[in-house]
Design an enzyme around this catalytic site. Structure first.
Site, mmCIF file in Angstrom:
data_model
loop_
_atom_site.group_PDB
_atom_site.id
_atom_site.type_symbol
_atom_site.label_atom_id
_atom_site.label_comp_id
_atom_site.label_asym_id
_atom_site.label_seq_id
_atom_site.Cartn_x
_atom_site.Cartn_y
_atom_site.Cartn_z
ATOM 1 N N GLU A 1 16.244 112.080 67.452
ATOM 2 C CA GLU A 1 15.471 111.096 68.223
ATOM 3 C C GLU A 1 13.971 111.148 67.911
ATOM 4 O O GLU A 1 13.134 111.407 68.783
ATOM 5 C CB GLU A 1 15.705 111.282 69.721
ATOM 6 C CG GLU A 1 17.117 110.969 70.155
ATOM 7 C CD GLU A 1 17.339 111.074 71.650
ATOM 8 O OE1 GLU A 1 18.283 110.444 72.150
ATOM 9 O OE2 GLU A 1 16.579 111.800 72.331
ATOM 10 N N GLU B 1 25.306 110.020 69.773
ATOM 11 C CA GLU B 1 25.199 110.400 71.185
ATOM 12 C C GLU B 1 25.523 109.190 72.043
ATOM 13 O O GLU B 1 24.975 108.110 71.838
ATOM 14 C CB GLU B 1 23.788 110.883 71.561
ATOM 15 C CG GLU B 1 23.368 112.218 70.999
ATOM 16 C CD GLU B 1 22.005 112.657 71.523
ATOM 17 O OE1 GLU B 1 21.603 112.224 72.623
ATOM 18 O OE2 GLU B 1 21.331 113.424 70.812
#
Length: 486
Positions: free
Chosen positions: A179, A372
């Site tokens: 991320e 995710e």
């Protein structure tokens, strides 16, 4: 779903391994995070109440995590029983190089990860490895200023070279950074950044982001020299922003919101900063250290696939100050009046997953990978030794339906789906065990009390059955996935 589709789960080192009673002699930024509202806030060293000054008095959930360091054998066996064929985990930079400056890695740490790979190999599970999942050695923060210093690039590259060389025969899929866009939202977690009240915060964030992007490209360059069959992915926190209304100003606000995330994947996929970046720097008085050599490295070393996390979509308005807001992954967003968060901490938007898959593939034309996704909720309760999490089953079923439509109706080449926190773990945003994601329950509370026993939730049996019915169907997408090449 195609026969080579990767069905799996994902965890991170900092949220699971723990650092008590075994070899991890130094701390990372993640180890510093207390279980209070300061976890997601910027850290200012000239604030008396910063997490460095209060460390000895704070509770740090990562001290124990879920003790994956000692339970990985039984946990991987549980995942095999579930029927998945892929497992994403991160390697702790600090476990291998406690200060980040050692020449030789800690051998106990290397043995630990080698044993994980052997267990996965035993069960024919594909490992997906993240090299930096919100983690940097604390020494590099205090000595160099973390990723705001160019010095950290070579230190990270040394760590990455060792890991990729040692575990080359086990790993195909690598994600250098988790991320990356989160450095703009949670800068201490995302990049180990510490500020003073006099700092130009954006200057420091974007400079650190550039050095991370540069390090990402250099890892790819070195990785292909180590093993030409490696595949590398960028990884962003995704979720296409919807305008609050059809008002063109709200539509533009949503576009600006998407830019903030997609800038990071733009660089990693396309090899250059987007057209608006120069003006962004001018508007915010950013004077960044970006050399012609840097730009050449970025241009020549791009990723093979686009991986992302998706929990919920965002919503944007030109004038959102008077509108209701709600939490999402790492930041707040305008509350979408058409969505609800009755079952979880964040709004639930299954169709948003399909929209995001289309957005990313249409923009980049690279295979995509959901690494995710999941429902974080505080509703899990143990009743007579069972957890009846019908709300999680509903969430998974709705998201799988939209994912399947993206593949079959939209033609999206999707590598796989990895459920986040497939075994309950310490939440990043809250630092709590009580915000649970998994299909496997871990008997620990927010104060680390409990047996640490694993219990299969109802969602475990639902997921297992779903995989048996849907996970091994005819391959209808292999040609599109064959585009995964550098």
């Amino acid at each position: 779903m195609q026969t080579n589709f990767l069905w799996g789960g994902a965890i991170s080192a900092g949220q699971t391994e723990g650092n008590k009673n075994h070899v991890k002699s130094k701390l990372s930024n993640f180890d510093m995070l207390p279980m209070d509202e300061r976890r997601l806030q910027p850290v200012y060293k000239d604030d008396d109440n910063n997490i460095f000054n209060t460390y000895n008095d704070d509770h740090h959930p990562s001290d124990l995590g879920i003790d994956f360091y000692h339970t990985y054998i039984q946990d991987i066996k549980l995942l095999h029983d579930l029927g998945i064929n892929a497992f994403r985990f991160s390697i702790s930079w600090t476990r291998l190089f406690p200060t980040g400056e050692e020449e030789i890695p800690n051998q106990d740490g290397m043995k630990f990860y080698r044993n994980i790979f052997k267990e996965l190999e035993k069960y024919n599970m594909e490992p997906i490895v993240t090299l930096s999942h919100f983690e940097i050695p604390l020494n590099l923060i205090t000595k160099y200023g973390s990723w705001s210093s160019r010095n950290v690039i070579d230190l990270f590259l040394h760590y990455a070279d060792i890991v990729m060389t040692e575990f080359s025969k086990y790993v195909k899929y690598w994600i250098p950074f988790n991320e990356l866009n989160m450095i703009l939202h949670i800068p201490f977690i995302g990049g180990g950044l510490v500020f003073t009240r006099k700092d130009n915060v954006l200057q420091k964030e974007y400079q650190a982001a550039h050095y991370q992007l540069l390090a990402n490209s250099l890892v790819i360059k070195h990785g292909y020299q180590i093993n030409p069959t490696f595949k590398f992915g960028c990884m962003i926190a995704a979720g296409m922003a919807s305008p609050y209304s059809p008002n063109p100003e709200d539509v533009w606000a949503a576009n600006l919101s998407d830019r903030k995330a997609l800038l990071f994947s733009d660089v990693q996929v396309r090899g250059n900063y987007p057209s608006y970046f120069d003006n962004l720097c001018k508007q915010n008085n950013l004077n960044l250290d970006i050399t012609d050599k840097d730009l050449k490295i970025l241009r020549e070393n791009t990723v093979d696939f686009v991986s992302f996390s998706y929990y919920s979509s965002a919503c944007s308005a030109a004038d959102g100050d008077n509108l209701k807001h709600t939490a999402t992954n790492g930041f707040e967003t305008v509350k979408n009046p058409y969505l609800t968060n009755e079952d979880g901490v964040w709004q639930v938007d299954p169709l948003g997953l399909r929209i995001t898959l289309n957005q990313l593939y249409e923009r980049y034309e690279r295979p995509v990978f959901i690494v995710e996704n999941g429902l974080g909720t505080t509703k899990d309760r143990v009743i007579d030794g069972q957890i009846h999490d019908t709300y999680r089953i509903k969430y998974l079923d709705q998201h799988f339906t939209e994912m399947k439509k993206a593949i079959e109706e939209d033609g999206i080449p999707l590598i796989g789906y990895l459920m986040w926190g497939i075994i309950d773990l310490v939440s990043v945003s809250q630092g709590k065990m009580s915000k649970r994601y998994g299909v496997v329950y871990v008997d620990l509370d927010d104060s680390e009390n409990g047996t640490n026993k694993r219990i299969k939730k109802d969602s475990f049996f639902w997921f297992k059955n779903y995989l048996s019915l849907n996970g091994l169907g005819e391959n209808n997408n292999e040609k599109r996935l064959s585009k995964i090449s550098h």
